[in-house]
Design a protein around this motif. Structure first.
Motif, PDB file in Angstrom:
ATOM      1  N   TRP A 555     -90.636-102.672 -77.750  1.00  0.00           N
ATOM      2  CA  TRP A 555     -91.462-103.493 -78.644  1.00  0.00           C
ATOM      3  C   TRP A 555     -91.292-103.128 -80.118  1.00  0.00           C
ATOM      4  O   TRP A 555     -91.179-104.005 -80.983  1.00  0.00           O
ATOM      5  CB  TRP A 555     -92.941-103.377 -78.242  1.00  0.00           C
ATOM      6  CG  TRP A 555     -93.184-103.529 -76.774  1.00  0.00           C
ATOM      7  CD1 TRP A 555     -93.684-102.602 -75.920  1.00  0.00           C
ATOM      8  CD2 TRP A 555     -92.910-104.693 -75.986  1.00  0.00           C
ATOM      9  NE1 TRP A 555     -93.759-103.102 -74.644  1.00  0.00           N
ATOM     10  CE2 TRP A 555     -93.285-104.395 -74.649  1.00  0.00           C
ATOM     11  CE3 TRP A 555     -92.393-105.953 -76.248  1.00  0.00           C
ATOM     12  CZ2 TRP A 555     -93.167-105.303 -73.610  1.00  0.00           C
ATOM     13  CZ3 TRP A 555     -92.263-106.866 -75.210  1.00  0.00           C
ATOM     14  CH2 TRP A 555     -92.638-106.534 -73.909  1.00  0.00           C
ATOM     15  N   ASP A 556     -91.315-101.835 -80.413  1.00  0.00           N
ATOM     16  CA  ASP A 556     -91.200-101.425 -81.818  1.00  0.00           C
ATOM     17  C   ASP A 556     -89.865-101.854 -82.409  1.00  0.00           C
ATOM     18  O   ASP A 556     -89.784-102.332 -83.549  1.00  0.00           O
ATOM     19  CB  ASP A 556     -91.359 -99.904 -81.944  1.00  0.00           C
ATOM     20  CG  ASP A 556     -92.782 -99.442 -81.649  1.00  0.00           C
ATOM     21  OD1 ASP A 556     -93.697-100.298 -81.736  1.00  0.00           O
ATOM     22  OD2 ASP A 556     -92.976 -98.244 -81.349  1.00  0.00           O
ATOM     23  N   GLU A 557     -88.811-101.684 -81.609  1.00  0.00           N
ATOM     24  CA  GLU A 557     -87.484-102.092 -82.080  1.00  0.00           C
ATOM     25  C   GLU A 557     -87.419-103.607 -82.270  1.00  0.00           C
ATOM     26  O   GLU A 557     -86.852-104.103 -83.247  1.00  0.00           O
ATOM     27  CB  GLU A 557     -86.426-101.628 -81.075  1.00  0.00           C
ATOM     28  CG  GLU A 557     -84.999-101.955 -81.505  1.00  0.00           C
ATOM     29  CD  GLU A 557     -83.979-101.541 -80.461  1.00  0.00           C
ATOM     30  OE1 GLU A 557     -82.884-102.131 -80.440  1.00  0.00           O
ATOM     31  OE2 GLU A 557     -84.293-100.631 -79.644  1.00  0.00           O
ATOM     32  N   GLU A 560     -89.222-104.546 -85.455  1.00  0.00           N
ATOM     33  CA  GLU A 560     -88.438-104.168 -86.633  1.00  0.00           C
ATOM     34  C   GLU A 560     -87.303-105.164 -86.870  1.00  0.00           C
ATOM     35  O   GLU A 560     -87.026-105.560 -87.992  1.00  0.00           O
ATOM     36  CB  GLU A 560     -87.878-102.757 -86.458  1.00  0.00           C
ATOM     37  CG  GLU A 560     -87.056-102.265 -87.659  1.00  0.00           C
ATOM     38  CD  GLU A 560     -86.403-100.933 -87.393  1.00  0.00           C
ATOM     39  OE1 GLU A 560     -85.634-100.472 -88.246  1.00  0.00           O
ATOM     40  OE2 GLU A 560     -86.654-100.346 -86.318  1.00  0.00           O
TER      41      GLU A 560
END
Length: 560
Positions: A555-557, A560
């Protein structure tokens, strides 16, 4: 605040013509050399809308001036540039005109396609801003027609209302009841007929020969002029609904005529000042009636004289090219028509006004039929027309244009193969994958036995196109094979653009095959885009990487 814009019959193929002068006035830009006007644009933005300075090239497309390129404007994908331009213009208007705004757009049946899109965006923006847009048009085809809002169709006025208009219009010299009734019957509910017939009555003192129609009423008024004034008015009609005084003076001089102050005074009922340097016809019907009174050969001769006058007086031939191409086309001057239509089309293309650019290229190519234009220039023009028609969504016309270019390229298999590849992309866009595959196959056969770097690059692009087609047909394994081959060929021929496309296609094929996708090929494509400044393709690569990370639960990637 109220603002007005007006379309012109001679501006229908001139990109952003409806907005050019009003936006110049809004920003305080005075007519001069394109670079000087560009400096005025940048200064005005710096004072009033500094946040929009990076997008100055978009506004420059509208006001038709020269400004330096910016990274922010260059980064916009061509297919999205008209939308982004509209965003910037709306922001500019909101900044320059805070508070309520009423925009009156007149005679928009003549609006060029680029201006029509801006008008549609303004109409949509009225839902979010304290703005109102009133668009006035005839029922003719073309131009701008709002897709939403209230439509008021002007039908015939009731006979009682027309009768009251006649009585009020002739109050100084009342008509007899049977004359009033005759005008009411003949008007058929058209108030403009009343106005024009009463003008005739005041001029002649009689209604014994009342005109049969509105056009006849206009013609009757013109016929009442003395021969010299009538001739001046008819010559002026060649210049369009509005025109510069100096162009009229030069056009008249071609026949050793002059519009002296006394003559212009007699024409005040037909021509009115449009600023200090321009004149305009009272309405378009007067202009049409005057123009129809000219013999065909006289029209052609005067269009040529007008074109030559504009050519001599122009400080920016590119800006005047759309009008010049029109004059010389009507004059039958094919050489100048080709030159100026080609110039106008190229300028509109740079502004991403695709439909208007296509119209100019078609005019140029029609003139070229009667000229000895070099074959490579014709191939280029037909190819550009194919691209423009595709961008405008006219896919059948795009295929036809590419086909014409391909026919002209007979004898050069590499050029023919490249043109067939472009045509195949149009078929892909239309979802006609089998047709696209046949076109690619024929292009590949044309390259059999052909050696050289250009032939190798053409083969690589055809391989990449085969991958795209097979992905569209949901044959990911075969698509991957073609994409890998295209990537290898692109590396060998140093074709970075095709390499980016092929790398992205490999990851997509793996995704469809159910293979866990880390996005390593797309990541390589992203590096190439970043290194070479391929900003729109960089955006696509980043979006794809985000999708891959999302489906993998990173999710974070993805964010971003």
């Amino acid at each position: 605040i109220g603002l007005g814009v007006r379309a012109e019959p001679y501006g229908a193929s001139s990109s952003y013509r409806v907005f050019r002068d009003p936006v110049r006035r809004l920003l305080g830009i005075t007519r001069g050399a394109p670079d000087e006007m560009g400096e005025q644009l940048l200064a005005a933005l710096g004072r009033s809308a500094p946040d929009l300075v990076p997008m100055a090239p978009l506004i420059a497309d509208v006001v038709q001036v020269d400004v330096p390129a910016t990274d922010e404007a260059d980064a916009i994908d061509p297919q999205f540039r008209p939308e982004r331009l509209a965003d910037v213009l709306l922001e500019l208007v909101a900044t320059m005109v805070p508070g309520p705004l009423v925009l009156i757009a007149e005679e928009v049946h003549w609006a060029d396609m680029a201006s029509s899109y801006l008008l549609e965006r303004i109409a949509a923006a009225t839902a979010e801003h304290p703005w109102a847009l009133a668009a006035v048009r005839r029922g003719d085809e073309g131009g701008f027609t709002p897709s939403s809002g209230q439509v008021v169709t002007m039908g015939p006025l009731p006979a009682a209302v027309v009768e009251r208009l006649v009585i009020e219009a002739t109050e100084a010299a009342p008509l007899r009841p049977h004359e009033v009734a005759a005008i009411v019957a003949r008007a058929e509910g058209n108030p403009l007929f009343v106005e024009e017939v009463t003008r005739v009555a005041r001029a002649t003192g009689s209604l014994e020969t009342m005109p049969e129609s509105l056009q006849a009423a206009m013609g009757a008024q013109i016929d009442l002029l003395d021969p010299h004034s009538r001739r001046i008015l008819r010559y002026a009609s060649v210049l369009g609904r509005s025109f510069r005084r100096v162009v009229l003076r030069e056009t008249l001089a071609s026949d050793e005529l002059e519009a002296d102050p006394a003559t212009l005074s007699q024409l005040l009922e037909f021509l009115e000042p449009d600023g200090p340097e321009r004149l305009r016809f009272r309405n378009s019907l007067v202009r049409d009636a005057a123009y129809e009174g000219l013999a065909y050969r006289t029209r052609a001769r005067l269009h040529r004289a007008a074109g030559l006058a504009m050519e001599r007086l122009s400080t920016d031939l590119e800006m005047d090219a759309p009008t010049l191409s029109l004059h010389f086309a009507r004059a039958g001057d094919d050489d100048r028509t080709w030159r100026y239509a080609h110039m106008a089309g190229a300028a509109a293309r740079r502004s991403y006004a695709n439909a208007d650019a296509a119209a100019q290229y078609e005019l140029a190519l029609d003139a070229a039929k009667r000229l000895d234009v070099p074959i490579d220039e014709l191939i280029d023009a037909w190819g550009v027309l194919g691209e423009l028609r595709q961008l405008s969504g006219e896919l059948d016309a795009s295929v036809a244009a590419y086909g014409r270019a391909t026919d002209l390229a007979a004898g050069d298999p590499v050029v023919q193969a490249e043109l067939r590849a472009l045509r195949a992309r149009v078929h892909v866009r239309a979802g006609s994958y089998l047709t696209a595959l046949r076109v690619v196959g024929r292009a590949r056969r044309m390259l059999e036995g052909v050696e050289g770097a250009s032939a190798d690059r053409a083969r690589v692009r055809l391989d990449n196109l085969s991958a795209v087609i097979r992905l569209g047909q949901e044959h990911p394994a075969e698509a991957r094979t073609w994409a890998v081959k295209a990537a290898e060929g692109a590396r060998a021929t140093d074709d970075h653009v095709t390499l980016v496309q092929a790398l992205i296609a490999i990851d997509h094929a793996d995704l469809y095959l159910g293979v866990p996708v880390e996005g390593k090929y797309t990541a390589e494509a992203l590096e190439i885009c970043s290194a070479n400044g391929y900003r729109p393709r960089e955006s696509a690569a980043r979006t794809n990487l985000g999708n891959f990370a999302f489906y993998a639960g990173r999710w974070d990637e993805a964010l971003e």
